[in-house]
Structure formats: structure tokens, C-alpha cells
Design a protein around this motif. Structure first.
Motif, short mmCIF file in Angstrom:
data_model
loop_
_atom_site.label_atom_id
_atom_site.label_comp_id
_atom_site.label_asym_id
_atom_site.label_seq_id
_atom_site.Cartn_x
_atom_site.Cartn_y
_atom_site.Cartn_z
N MET A 1 0.81 -1.21 0.00
CA MET A 1 0.00 0.00 0.00
C MET A 1 0.84 1.26 0.00
O MET A 1 0.32 2.36 -0.08
N SER A 2 2.17 1.10 0.12
CA SER A 2 3.03 2.28 0.01
C SER A 2 2.88 2.93 -1.37
O SER A 2 3.22 4.10 -1.54
N PHE A 3 2.34 2.16 -2.32
CA PHE A 3 2.09 2.71 -3.67
C PHE A 3 1.28 3.98 -3.58
O PHE A 3 1.56 4.96 -4.29
N TYR A 4 0.25 4.00 -2.73
CA TYR A 4 -0.64 5.16 -2.66
C TYR A 4 -0.04 6.32 -1.86
O TYR A 4 -0.66 7.37 -1.75
N LYS A 5 1.14 6.10 -1.31
CA LYS A 5 1.88 7.20 -0.71
C LYS A 5 2.87 7.80 -1.70
O LYS A 5 3.24 8.97 -1.58
N GLN A 6 3.29 6.99 -2.69
CA GLN A 6 4.30 7.44 -3.64
C GLN A 6 3.70 7.82 -5.00
O GLN A 6 4.09 8.84 -5.58
N HIS A 7 2.78 7.01 -5.49
CA HIS A 7 2.24 7.25 -6.83
C HIS A 7 1.61 8.63 -7.00
O HIS A 7 1.84 9.28 -8.04
N PRO A 8 0.82 9.15 -6.05
CA PRO A 8 0.23 10.48 -6.25
C PRO A 8 1.25 11.57 -6.53
O PRO A 8 0.94 12.55 -7.21
N LEU A 9 2.46 11.38 -6.02
CA LEU A 9 3.50 12.40 -6.21
C LEU A 9 3.99 12.44 -7.64
O LEU A 9 4.62 13.42 -8.06
N THR A 10 3.70 11.39 -8.42
CA THR A 10 4.13 11.34 -9.82
C THR A 10 3.08 11.91 -10.76
O THR A 10 3.33 12.01 -11.97
N CYS A 11 1.91 12.26 -10.23
CA CYS A 11 0.80 12.75 -11.06
C CYS A 11 0.67 14.26 -10.99
O CYS A 11 1.12 14.90 -10.03
N ASP A 12 0.03 14.82 -11.99
CA ASP A 12 -0.33 16.23 -11.95
C ASP A 12 -1.22 16.50 -10.74
O ASP A 12 -2.03 15.66 -10.35
N SER A 13 -1.08 17.66 -10.15
CA SER A 13 -1.82 17.98 -8.92
C SER A 13 -3.33 17.99 -9.12
O SER A 13 -4.09 17.88 -8.15
N SER A 170 -0.70 -14.14 -17.50
CA SER A 170 -0.50 -13.04 -16.56
C SER A 170 -0.85 -13.41 -15.12
O SER A 170 -0.65 -12.61 -14.21
N TYR A 171 -1.37 -14.62 -14.92
CA TYR A 171 -1.81 -15.04 -13.59
C TYR A 171 -0.66 -15.69 -12.81
O TYR A 171 0.00 -16.59 -13.30
N THR A 172 -0.46 -15.21 -11.58
CA THR A 172 0.52 -15.80 -10.68
C THR A 172 -0.24 -16.52 -9.57
O THR A 172 -1.01 -15.89 -8.85
N PRO A 173 -0.08 -17.83 -9.43
CA PRO A 173 -0.81 -18.56 -8.39
C PRO A 173 -0.65 -17.93 -7.01
O PRO A 173 0.46 -17.60 -6.59
N GLY A 174 -1.77 -17.73 -6.33
CA GLY A 174 -1.77 -17.16 -4.99
C GLY A 174 -1.94 -15.65 -4.94
O GLY A 174 -2.16 -15.09 -3.87
N VAL A 175 -1.85 -14.99 -6.11
CA VAL A 175 -1.96 -13.53 -6.10
C VAL A 175 -3.33 -13.07 -5.61
O VAL A 175 -3.46 -11.98 -5.05
N GLU A 176 -4.32 -13.93 -5.76
CA GLU A 176 -5.68 -13.56 -5.35
C GLU A 176 -5.83 -13.44 -3.83
O GLU A 176 -6.81 -12.88 -3.35
N GLY A 180 -1.38 -7.09 -0.79
CA GLY A 180 -0.41 -6.14 -1.32
C GLY A 180 -0.27 -6.18 -2.83
O GLY A 180 0.51 -5.41 -3.39
N SER A 181 -1.05 -7.02 -3.50
CA SER A 181 -1.00 -7.09 -4.96
C SER A 181 -1.76 -5.91 -5.56
O SER A 181 -2.53 -5.23 -4.87
N PRO A 182 -1.59 -5.63 -6.85
CA PRO A 182 -2.26 -4.47 -7.46
C PRO A 182 -3.77 -4.48 -7.33
O PRO A 182 -4.39 -3.42 -7.18
#
Length: 225
Positions: A1-13, A170-176, A180-182
Motif C-alpha cells: 500500500m506504500s504505492f498510494y503514498k508514492q504514486h500520487p507524487l508522480t501525477c499532476d496535482s 499473466s496469472y501468478t498462483p496465490g496472487v488472489e 499487497g497485490s495491485p
């Protein structure tokens, strides 16, 4: 979930939908798709001016603001500092409509006036909670938020329709089962029904219209006391 702390910083405000990955093929979903979400949630929660609304995992507030407009007051909570900063800068209307930086489970355990809320939403985020955290959140909302009559869990990935999303290569067993997966944890309707029952709620299920961009592999749940 750290994605949602970092990704917004890469986008237009002002790229509000891009900041929270409400996108298709990398592009923000069209306004008519957002309106479909708004209509579904407002109908499912039966929002009115007498309601005090709680948006759990509210992101940058771009979606919350539609529901705040229909209510007498509201609070949005999210753990991402850049998203809450965007919410405060663009959508906050104190003292009635406020955004707060907090982990949602910590918040739910410590909210000083939980009885004030009548309707709640967790849209596109419940799947990022592991089993124990998901159960704990539903339990504390049932126990402490005594005025809460309906809770809408939106855009849940349907475990029984995984084949309509994943290509074999594209399926990785257990990803479901990985919060922390996308996409997060894929749960079937009976999984949500069981979680609801264990924590004192009754679940009702809905599917978005066929022309909704994620209708083929997601569903919504409305929890009532």
C-alpha cells in the motif's frame, strides 16, 4: 500500500482520478463512469441531508465530495499523506466536511464521536485489507459506530470471476490472496457474507451496469445491521 503514498507524487496535482488509479489503460475513467459510481452508492446508501457520512480510504476526496454534497456532514479518512493533502487543498469544507490522515482501523478504534455517523463507504479499497484487518474493521464499526445503518463496500474483485480478468500468462498462483497485490484480495460473495455475519452485519450484493468499466469482474456489497 506504500504505492498510494508514492504514486500520487508522480501525477499532476489536478489529475484526481490518476492519483488514485481510477483509470483504464492508464487514462482517467470518463465522467459518465464516475457518475455511475456516484449513482450506485447514493442509491445503495439512500443518502440524504440528515445523514452524517464516513468515507473510509477516501483517497484524495474527489469521490467523497459527491456524497458530501448529499449529506449534512462528513469525514474522509485515508493513510496517504499526499492524497489527504490534495483532499484538504481541493475538497475540504470545514467545519462540515473534513479529511483526516489516519489508518482506517486505527481511526475506527479511536474516533471520539463514532455515534454521529449514519452511513459509510469503503470504495475500491476493502480488498487491500488482509483477512484479520478486514474482520477487525467490520467488527469495530458494528460495535462502536452505533448510529451506522449502512456500509457500502464498493468495487470488490470477484474471486468467482477471476478468469474474466486474468489471462493465463499473466496469472501468478496465490496472487488472489495477497492484499499487497495491485488488485488486492479477491473474495467471493460468500466470503463477504461470512465476514459480515461474523461481525454482526447482513450483506446484500449488487453488480454495476454492464457498460461500467469493471462490471465484468467486480461487485458491490451493502452491509446493514
Amino acid at each position: 500500500m506504500s504505492f498510494y503514498k508514492q504514486h500520487p507524487l508522480t501525477c499532476d496535482s489536478k489529475d484526481f482520478w490518476g492519483q488514485v488509479k481510477r483509470t483504464v489503460n492508464g487514462k482517467p475513467v470518463p465522467r459518465e463512469q464516475i457518475q455511475m459510481i456516484v449513482d450506485a452508492v447514493q442509491d445503495g446508501l439512500a443518502l440524504g441531508p440528515e445523514d452524517h457520512f464516513l468515507d473510509l480510504c477516501c483517497g484524495n476526496g474527489a469521490l467523497s465530495t459527491f456524497f458530501f454534497a448529499a449529506c449534512g456532514g462528513g469525514l474522509g479518512v485515508d493513510f496517504s499523506e499526499p492524497l489527504i493533502e490534495t483532499a484538504k487543498a481541493n475538497f475540504e469544507q470545514p467545519p462540515n466536511f473534513i479529511y483526516q490522515l489516519a489508518d482506517v482501523l486505527d481511526y475506527a478504534n479511536n474516533e471520539p464521536q463514532p455515534e454521529r455517523f449514519t452511513k459509510a463507504l469503503c470504495y475500491g479499497s476493502f480488498q487491500y485489507l488482509a483477512k484479520d484487518a478486514a474482520e477487525a474493521l467490520l467488527a469495530v464499526l458494528r460495535r462502536r459506530f452505533v448510529g451506522l445503518r449502512r456500509l457500502y463496500l464498493g468495487n470488490l474483485p470477484d474471486r468467482q470471476r477471476m478468469g474474466e480478468f486474468f489471462r493465463p500468462e499473466s496469472y501468478t498462483p496465490g496472487v488472489e490472496d495477497d492484499p499487497g497485490s495491485p488488485i488486492g484480495v479477491w473474495r467471493a460473495r460468500h466470503d463477504i457474507a461470512q465476514l459480515a455475519s461474523q461481525t454482526g452485519w447482513v450483506a446484500e450484493f449488487r453488480i454495476m451496469p454492464g457498460d461500467f468499466y469493471a462490471a465484468h469482474y467486480r461487485f458491490d456489497a451493502i452491509l446493514r445491521r
